[in-house]
Motif scaffolding. Structure first.
Motif, mmCIF file in Angstrom:
data_model
loop_
_atom_site.group_PDB
_atom_site.id
_atom_site.type_symbol
_atom_site.label_atom_id
_atom_site.label_comp_id
_atom_site.label_asym_id
_atom_site.label_seq_id
_atom_site.Cartn_x
_atom_site.Cartn_y
_atom_site.Cartn_z
ATOM 1 N N VAL A 1 -14.853 -0.404 -1.282
ATOM 2 C CA VAL A 1 -13.434 -0.323 -0.960
ATOM 3 C C VAL A 1 -13.312 -0.578 0.537
ATOM 4 C CG1 VAL A 1 -11.409 1.156 -0.862
ATOM 5 C CG2 VAL A 1 -12.930 1.263 -2.847
ATOM 6 N N MET A 2 -12.454 -1.527 0.896
ATOM 7 C CA MET A 2 -12.400 -1.983 2.284
ATOM 8 C C MET A 2 -11.069 -1.639 2.938
ATOM 9 S SD MET A 2 -12.890 -5.844 3.755
ATOM 10 C CE MET A 2 -12.789 -6.164 5.514
ATOM 11 N N ASP A 3 -11.162 -1.071 4.120
ATOM 12 C CA ASP A 3 -10.010 -0.893 5.004
ATOM 13 C C ASP A 3 -9.831 -2.212 5.757
ATOM 14 O OD1 ASP A 3 -8.254 -0.331 7.078
ATOM 15 O OD2 ASP A 3 -9.123 1.615 7.546
ATOM 16 N N PRO A 4 -8.688 -2.893 5.636
ATOM 17 C CA PRO A 4 -8.537 -4.221 6.253
ATOM 18 C C PRO A 4 -8.182 -4.193 7.733
ATOM 19 C CG PRO A 4 -6.555 -3.666 5.051
ATOM 20 C CD PRO A 4 -7.519 -2.523 4.822
ATOM 21 N N ARG A 5 -8.205 -3.017 8.347
ATOM 22 C CA ARG A 5 -7.726 -2.898 9.728
ATOM 23 C C ARG A 5 -8.451 -3.843 10.682
ATOM 24 N NH1 ARG A 5 -7.118 2.786 13.149
ATOM 25 N NH2 ARG A 5 -6.059 1.882 14.965
ATOM 26 N N ALA A 6 -9.781 -3.872 10.624
ATOM 27 C CA ALA A 6 -10.522 -4.730 11.542
ATOM 28 C C ALA A 6 -10.323 -6.205 11.202
ATOM 29 C CB ALA A 6 -12.005 -4.370 11.505
ATOM 30 N N LEU A 7 -10.219 -6.528 9.915
ATOM 31 C CA LEU A 7 -9.981 -7.915 9.518
ATOM 32 C C LEU A 7 -8.619 -8.378 9.998
ATOM 33 C CD1 LEU A 7 -11.222 -10.292 7.971
ATOM 34 C CD2 LEU A 7 -10.094 -9.437 5.907
ATOM 35 N N ASP A 8 -7.633 -7.482 9.993
ATOM 36 C CA ASP A 8 -6.313 -7.816 10.534
ATOM 37 C C ASP A 8 -6.416 -8.244 11.991
ATOM 38 O OD1 ASP A 8 -5.006 -7.197 8.157
ATOM 39 O OD2 ASP A 8 -4.546 -5.142 8.748
ATOM 40 N N THR B 1 -7.710 -7.260 -4.902
ATOM 41 C CA THR B 1 -7.402 -6.076 -5.696
ATOM 42 C C THR B 1 -7.012 -4.920 -4.804
ATOM 43 O OG1 THR B 1 -9.112 -6.814 -7.258
ATOM 44 C CG2 THR B 1 -8.216 -4.612 -7.583
ATOM 45 N N PRO B 2 -5.725 -4.747 -4.514
ATOM 46 C CA PRO B 2 -5.314 -3.571 -3.743
ATOM 47 C C PRO B 2 -5.536 -2.294 -4.555
ATOM 48 C CG PRO B 2 -3.396 -4.775 -4.544
ATOM 49 C CD PRO B 2 -4.585 -5.612 -4.870
ATOM 50 N N VAL B 3 -5.893 -1.236 -3.867
ATOM 51 C CA VAL B 3 -6.091 0.044 -4.544
ATOM 52 C C VAL B 3 -4.756 0.535 -5.089
ATOM 53 C CG1 VAL B 3 -6.785 2.453 -4.273
ATOM 54 C CG2 VAL B 3 -8.084 0.635 -3.128
ATOM 55 N N GLY B 4 -4.745 0.863 -6.376
ATOM 56 C CA GLY B 4 -3.518 1.338 -7.005
ATOM 57 C C GLY B 4 -3.529 2.814 -7.313
ATOM 58 N N GLU B 5 -4.728 3.375 -7.540
ATOM 59 C CA GLU B 5 -4.833 4.797 -7.903
ATOM 60 C C GLU B 5 -6.171 5.336 -7.434
ATOM 61 O OE1 GLU B 5 -4.735 7.726 -11.873
ATOM 62 O OE2 GLU B 5 -4.578 5.547 -12.088
ATOM 63 N N GLY C 1 -17.842 1.030 5.424
ATOM 64 C CA GLY C 1 -18.554 0.578 6.600
ATOM 65 C C GLY C 1 -18.193 -0.814 7.058
ATOM 66 N N SER C 2 -17.608 -1.636 6.186
ATOM 67 C CA SER C 2 -17.374 -3.027 6.563
ATOM 68 C C SER C 2 -16.362 -3.151 7.700
ATOM 69 C CB SER C 2 -16.927 -3.850 5.353
ATOM 70 O OG SER C 2 -15.794 -3.278 4.730
ATOM 71 N N HIS C 3 -15.357 -2.288 7.732
ATOM 72 C CA HIS C 3 -14.373 -2.363 8.819
ATOM 73 C C HIS C 3 -15.012 -1.979 10.148
ATOM 74 C CE1 HIS C 3 -14.364 1.899 7.996
ATOM 75 N NE2 HIS C 3 -13.495 2.154 8.950
ATOM 76 N N GLY C 4 -15.919 -0.995 10.131
ATOM 77 C CA GLY C 4 -16.623 -0.623 11.348
ATOM 78 C C GLY C 4 -17.581 -1.700 11.800
ATOM 79 N N ALA C 5 -18.221 -2.363 10.837
ATOM 80 C CA ALA C 5 -19.126 -3.461 11.185
ATOM 81 C C ALA C 5 -18.367 -4.595 11.865
ATOM 82 C CB ALA C 5 -19.837 -3.961 9.928
ATOM 83 N N GLU D 1 -4.845 4.410 0.181
ATOM 84 C CA GLU D 1 -3.608 3.635 0.213
ATOM 85 C C GLU D 1 -3.721 2.528 1.266
ATOM 86 O OE1 GLU D 1 1.212 4.247 0.901
ATOM 87 O OE2 GLU D 1 -0.130 5.976 0.891
ATOM 88 N N GLY D 2 -3.403 1.314 0.876
ATOM 89 C CA GLY D 2 -3.465 0.183 1.785
ATOM 90 C C GLY D 2 -4.818 -0.499 1.851
#
Length: 546
Positions: free
Chosen positions: A52-59, A74-78, A332-336, A104-105
């Motif tokens: 599950v990826m937080d897109p903050r760093a990709l943004d 696939t956005p997280v829905g639940e 970890g991907s957003h931190g990487a 969320e997000g």
């Protein structure tokens, strides 16, 4: 070959650094030569994550990633967080969940697919990417600064001599070398020792994550559903938990993580994962489905206090080569990506000032002022809390996050994982059921699904410091834990026959062709007698979008 910046590893951190370097050069109309080498046969071949990826760093890296076609589909829905008993499950009310466990997000992704896409973006900017080339040796100048790496020789025989297909490695030189090998990097480990990068940090602590990709019937598939579990099958004193992520297209990523600080040498993370899938709360998503892929990878879980010094003359550690994963968030991907960007910005500034083989002090300084540092600081006590046991640790961490908002005036310490095993005679044996071939499987059929391949006629890349230690210490005291913590069946204890067929005694057999490069043996071996080094470039698993 000479470059301005050399990057070892084409994962999220390495590719983000390459992209950021080219972006900065383009912004001021200058040129910077960037080379990325990758030990996998193709970009993404060795990438494995939940995820599950937080897109903050990709943004921040590529603000128009949606228009560019990034595979975040696939956005997280639940969200569900379950405490499992042997037969039941209790869901944690959403209001009681710490913010770090809500999604969320965020997006469920196949990280290997995302990394391949990042590679395409990097190449479009002019980055040179060479898959199939493993960074095998550090190169230093007379003053001790890193000046690049040498790739491994190809075509060596088992005794290390050149064979008929021998090709020597290449020396790759750069003003700055960024190491993005992932968790427990082979060269990163050497850099930590040579440049004393851990003198002011705790030891890193790890988990092993084992994952399968399934195609399941439409009736049980819920695209966007994220399930996390703790509890059964692990004992309450062992850190770990499971997950089931519902991707698009009827796919479910199911996996299980076991902290490598476990104490019972009879424990097998692979067998725990197979048991986990049989729990009613998990098997309901898998029954009637088909297992498509399998893999395993170590996970750096120590957090902020286990980060080494990030820089040294001529280079830096980025991504999980340093340990930027946030274990509390299971991400970890957003931190990487963020760490790669910060290091790239520091390297570009140094090049613009004409500095070479310098210490990139701007990188750790920028990290300390970033949102990534703030995030890791808020959850820094997660792993030490969980060492207090599942229930007490969960309560303490919940209070830390809900009441103190991660601002507790104390920082708890981490301990090296290889120091934690107790003697086998003091620990209960664990009776693991036989695989049923429907939900649970054996190691070798699992390794087959990882598409792993190594040329057998080459030096073994799993090296023993002392060939007697596996029998004299590991077998005698810990009942050969390497035969259980390895998720690929690499290590076996076999009996050797002597003259007249009498038994001459046990020995450790290393089936290195099975190795899926998870690095668990290098981490958990209680005597630190096993060292993982790079096999020939391009070998190992070929994960299909794992």
């Amino acid at each position: 070959m000479e470059f301005d910046v050399l990057i070892v590893g084409a994962g999220p951190a390495g590719l983000a650094a390459a992209i950021r370097l080219k972006q900065q050069a383009a912004a001021v109309g200058s040129e910077v030569s960037v080379c990325v080498i990758e030990k996998g046969a193709e970009v993404g071949a060795h990438i494995l994550s939940g995820a599950v990826m937080d897109p903050r760093a990709l943004d921040e890296l590529l603000p128009d990633w949606k228009a560019l076609g990034a595979p975040l589909d696939t956005p997280v829905g639940e969200d569900k967080v379950l405490f499992l008993s042997a037969t039941g499950a209790r869901q944690v009310p959403h209001a009681l969940l710490p913010d770090c466990l809500t999604n969320e997000g965020n997006y469920i992704v196949r990280l290997g697919s995302l990394v391949r896409w990042l590679g395409e973006q990097a190449e479009a900017l002019g980055v040179e990417i060479y898959p199939g080339f493993a960074g095998a040796e550090l190169l230093h100048d007379e003053a001790g600064a890193v000046i690049g790496v040498a790739t491994g020789d190809m075509g060596l025989t088992r005794n290390g001599e050149p064979g008929p297909a021998y090709q020597p490695g290449m020396a790759l030189h750069a003003a700055y070398t960024l190491f993005a090998e992932g968790c427990r990097g082979h060269l990163g480990k050497q850099l930590e020792a040579r440049h004393r990068l851990r003198d002011n940090s705790d030891p890193q602590t790890f988990g092993i994550g084992i994952k399968e990709l399934w195609e399941v019937p439409a009736a049980v598939h819920q695209a966007g559903l994220v399930v996390h579990t703790t509890g059964w099958p692990l004992q309450s004193d062992t850190y770990g938990g499971g997950f089931a992520y519902h991707l698009e297209g009827g796919l479910v990523a199911v996996g299980h993580v076991v902290g490598l600080d476990y104490t019972n040498p009879h424990l097998s993370p692979f067998e725990e994962f197979q048991r986990f899938k049989t729990h009613p709360a998990i098997r309901c998503y898998l029954e009637g489905g088909k297992r498509l892929a399998y893999g395993a990878r170590a996970i750096a879980a120590g957090g902020l206090q286990s980060l080494p010094t990030l820089v040294f003359p001529g280079g830096a550690l980025i991504g999980d080569d340093a340990g930027f994963l946030n274990a509390a968030r299971i991400k970890g991907s957003h931190g990487a990506i963020k760490s790669g960007m910060l290091a790239a910005e520091a390297a570009f500034a140094a090049l613009a000032q004409g500095r070479r083989q310098d210490v990139l002090a701007a990188y750790p300084a920028a990290f300390r002022g970033s949102w990534l540092h703030a995030e890791l600081h808020a959850t820094r006590n997660f792993k030490p809390y969980m060492k207090k046991g599942r229930w007490l640790g969960s309560l303490l961490f919940g209070l830390d996050q809900k009441l103190l908002r991660g601002k507790a005036p104390w920082t708890l310490r981490n301990r090296a994982d290889h120091d934690t095993l107790r003697p086998a005679a003091e620990c209960p044996r664990i009776d693991y059921p036989r695989p049923d071939g429907r939900l649970s499987f054996d190691r070798l059929s699992s390794v087959f699904l990882s598409n792993t391949n190594h040329e057998e006629e080459q030096p073994c890349h799993l090296q023993l410091g002392d060939p007697e230690t596996p029998i004299r210490v590991n077998l005698a005291r810990f009942n050969a834990p390497e035969t259980r913590y390895c998720p690929a069946g690499v290590y076996e204890i076999v009996e050797e026959g002597g003259e007249g067929n009498e038994v001459a005694g046990p020995r450790l057999q290393i089936n290195s062709q099975n190795c899926i490069h998870c690095k668990t043996c290098d981490i958990k071996d209680p005597t630190q007698n096993i060292t993982w080094v790079t096999p020939q470039g391009g070998e190992g698993p070929i994960y299909q979008g794992m």
